[in-house]
Design a protein around this motif. Sequence first.
Motif, mmCIF file in Angstrom:
data_model
loop_
_atom_site.group_PDB
_atom_site.id
_atom_site.type_symbol
_atom_site.label_atom_id
_atom_site.label_comp_id
_atom_site.label_asym_id
_atom_site.label_seq_id
_atom_site.Cartn_x
_atom_site.Cartn_y
_atom_site.Cartn_z
ATOM 1 N N LYS A 1 0.822 -1.210 0.000
ATOM 2 C CA LYS A 1 0.000 0.000 0.000
ATOM 3 C C LYS A 1 0.855 1.258 0.000
ATOM 4 O O LYS A 1 0.515 2.256 -0.637
ATOM 5 C CB LYS A 1 -0.923 -0.005 1.216
ATOM 6 C CG LYS A 1 -1.995 -1.083 1.182
ATOM 7 C CD LYS A 1 -2.820 -1.091 2.460
ATOM 8 C CE LYS A 1 -3.864 -2.195 2.448
ATOM 9 N NZ LYS A 1 -4.608 -2.255 3.724
ATOM 10 N N GLN A 2 1.975 1.208 0.707
ATOM 11 C CA GLN A 2 2.837 2.387 0.729
ATOM 12 C C GLN A 2 3.521 2.595 -0.617
ATOM 13 O O GLN A 2 3.613 3.722 -1.117
ATOM 14 C CB GLN A 2 3.897 2.266 1.826
ATOM 15 C CG GLN A 2 4.751 3.538 1.945
ATOM 16 C CD GLN A 2 5.846 3.422 2.977
ATOM 17 O OE1 GLN A 2 6.217 2.320 3.365
ATOM 18 N NE2 GLN A 2 6.372 4.554 3.420
ATOM 19 N N LEU A 3 3.989 1.512 -1.233
ATOM 20 C CA LEU A 3 4.641 1.613 -2.536
ATOM 21 C C LEU A 3 3.704 2.176 -3.597
ATOM 22 O O LEU A 3 4.122 2.932 -4.470
ATOM 23 C CB LEU A 3 5.125 0.227 -2.982
ATOM 24 C CG LEU A 3 6.435 -0.287 -2.409
ATOM 25 C CD1 LEU A 3 6.571 -1.785 -2.682
ATOM 26 C CD2 LEU A 3 7.624 0.467 -2.992
ATOM 27 N N TYR A 4 2.427 1.803 -3.508
ATOM 28 C CA TYR A 4 1.471 2.160 -4.555
ATOM 29 C C TYR A 4 0.401 3.129 -4.055
ATOM 30 O O TYR A 4 -0.746 3.076 -4.493
ATOM 31 C CB TYR A 4 0.827 0.897 -5.122
ATOM 32 C CG TYR A 4 1.764 0.076 -5.964
ATOM 33 C CD1 TYR A 4 2.124 0.496 -7.240
ATOM 34 C CD2 TYR A 4 2.314 -1.110 -5.481
ATOM 35 C CE1 TYR A 4 2.985 -0.248 -8.028
ATOM 36 C CE2 TYR A 4 3.181 -1.860 -6.258
ATOM 37 C CZ TYR A 4 3.517 -1.426 -7.535
ATOM 38 O OH TYR A 4 4.375 -2.165 -8.305
ATOM 39 N N ASP A 5 0.781 4.023 -3.166
ATOM 40 C CA ASP A 5 -0.143 5.066 -2.709
ATOM 41 C C ASP A 5 -0.356 6.041 -3.866
ATOM 42 O O ASP A 5 0.570 6.737 -4.302
ATOM 43 C CB ASP A 5 0.449 5.787 -1.497
ATOM 44 C CG ASP A 5 -0.559 6.700 -0.822
ATOM 45 O OD1 ASP A 5 -1.492 7.164 -1.518
ATOM 46 O OD2 ASP A 5 -0.413 6.967 0.382
ATOM 47 N N SER A 6 -1.581 6.095 -4.372
ATOM 48 C CA SER A 6 -1.865 6.885 -5.573
ATOM 49 C C SER A 6 -1.655 8.385 -5.361
ATOM 50 O O SER A 6 -1.496 9.130 -6.328
ATOM 51 C CB SER A 6 -3.296 6.624 -6.047
ATOM 52 O OG SER A 6 -4.229 6.914 -5.017
ATOM 53 N N LYS A 7 -1.625 8.832 -4.103
ATOM 54 C CA LYS A 7 -1.378 10.260 -3.841
ATOM 55 C C LYS A 7 0.032 10.665 -4.249
ATOM 56 O O LYS A 7 0.315 11.834 -4.463
ATOM 57 C CB LYS A 7 -1.563 10.571 -2.344
ATOM 58 C CG LYS A 7 -2.960 10.357 -1.810
ATOM 59 C CD LYS A 7 -3.132 11.015 -0.457
ATOM 60 C CE LYS A 7 -2.118 10.542 0.578
ATOM 61 N NZ LYS A 7 -2.347 9.153 0.996
ATOM 62 N N TYR A 8 0.918 9.687 -4.347
ATOM 63 C CA TYR A 8 2.327 9.984 -4.625
ATOM 64 C C TYR A 8 2.759 9.518 -6.016
ATOM 65 O O TYR A 8 3.927 9.188 -6.230
ATOM 66 C CB TYR A 8 3.213 9.333 -3.558
ATOM 67 C CG TYR A 8 2.951 9.859 -2.167
ATOM 68 C CD1 TYR A 8 3.429 11.099 -1.775
ATOM 69 C CD2 TYR A 8 2.208 9.114 -1.251
ATOM 70 C CE1 TYR A 8 3.175 11.599 -0.503
ATOM 71 C CE2 TYR A 8 1.954 9.603 0.026
ATOM 72 C CZ TYR A 8 2.443 10.840 0.388
ATOM 73 O OH TYR A 8 2.197 11.325 1.639
#
Length: 333
Positions: free
Chosen positions: A236-243
């Motif tokens: 989830k951290q790798l693919y956080d769409s906000k970033y």
Amino acid sequence: PQRPPPPPPPSSAQSEPSSSIEPKRSSSEIEATTSFTKASNEFSREENDSHASVLFEFKNLFDSFDYETIRNKILNRQMITSPFTTVLWRIFLHCLPRDSSQWNQIIDGSRDNYSELADKYLLDLAKIREHNGDAENRNHPLSQEDESLWHQYYVYEELKENIYQDVIRTCQEISFFRQKHVLNLLLNVLYIHSRHYGESLPYRQGMHEILAVIVYLIHLESTTVNEYSDSNELMKQLYDSKYLAHDAFAIYEKIMEHLQPFYDFKPTNIVARKNINMNTNKYLLFQRVNDLHIQMNDTVMRVNSIFERLKYYDLPLYDKLQNLNIEPTVYGM
């Protein structure tokens, strides 16, 4: 599959007690229904298996990343697809270490770095007006001081306009790239990178296509991971769409470090052509009397060297291209 229509109601002369028994279905209808049910069950099972395999493959790849084994599989085409291609890119480009236990800190630092660059280079009028009329009066709208925010705003608007002209032509057949926020993302990342690296690696036409591939693939992988309910915290951290912009910038920055020689035109690369008959200029192809100099960079030198080897494999073609004055850079890029 639809059932056949029911039989017509019986006539009054042949009236019979009503029956709740359904009309008998044909063998083909039964077979079609059975096949549909079986296919539905298989689809559900495959969907569950694919979800399970996403988490399994992530843990299998990255819990104990075997750099050399994965690298050799890719180079030998034993591994041609992966749902985590952009994570592999980050490892091979040294955006991320091989040890996934260190990723949280590295990811946060990388994203903070992009945020700082964005805050530094993305100037908007509201931000500039907040600093209007400072003590040294550098931020007056008519100021020509290099440190004036107004001056920087006007100077770099031309750069943004040039980049945007390329961005709006990016992969127009894909609806993702017709969204306003995606176009703005591409524009901002390219603009920030060009400002940050200045004259050493300014924006040039074609760079937007490199970034587009990165952004699109992160987006696709992010969609898959975020739709999967059992994604672990690291996924989830790798693919956080906000970033999306932050992570795309990190990959793009590393790729451009490798591609810099192909865009590198410097005065030291200018080779003079004084006389086309001079032996010292024999290595220069397609020399013309009126040429005074040519800009040579890594790309030009590579395609020229390939063309020079052509005469050992196909001399008639080599001579024909020379006679027609078709330069290797026309078709070799």
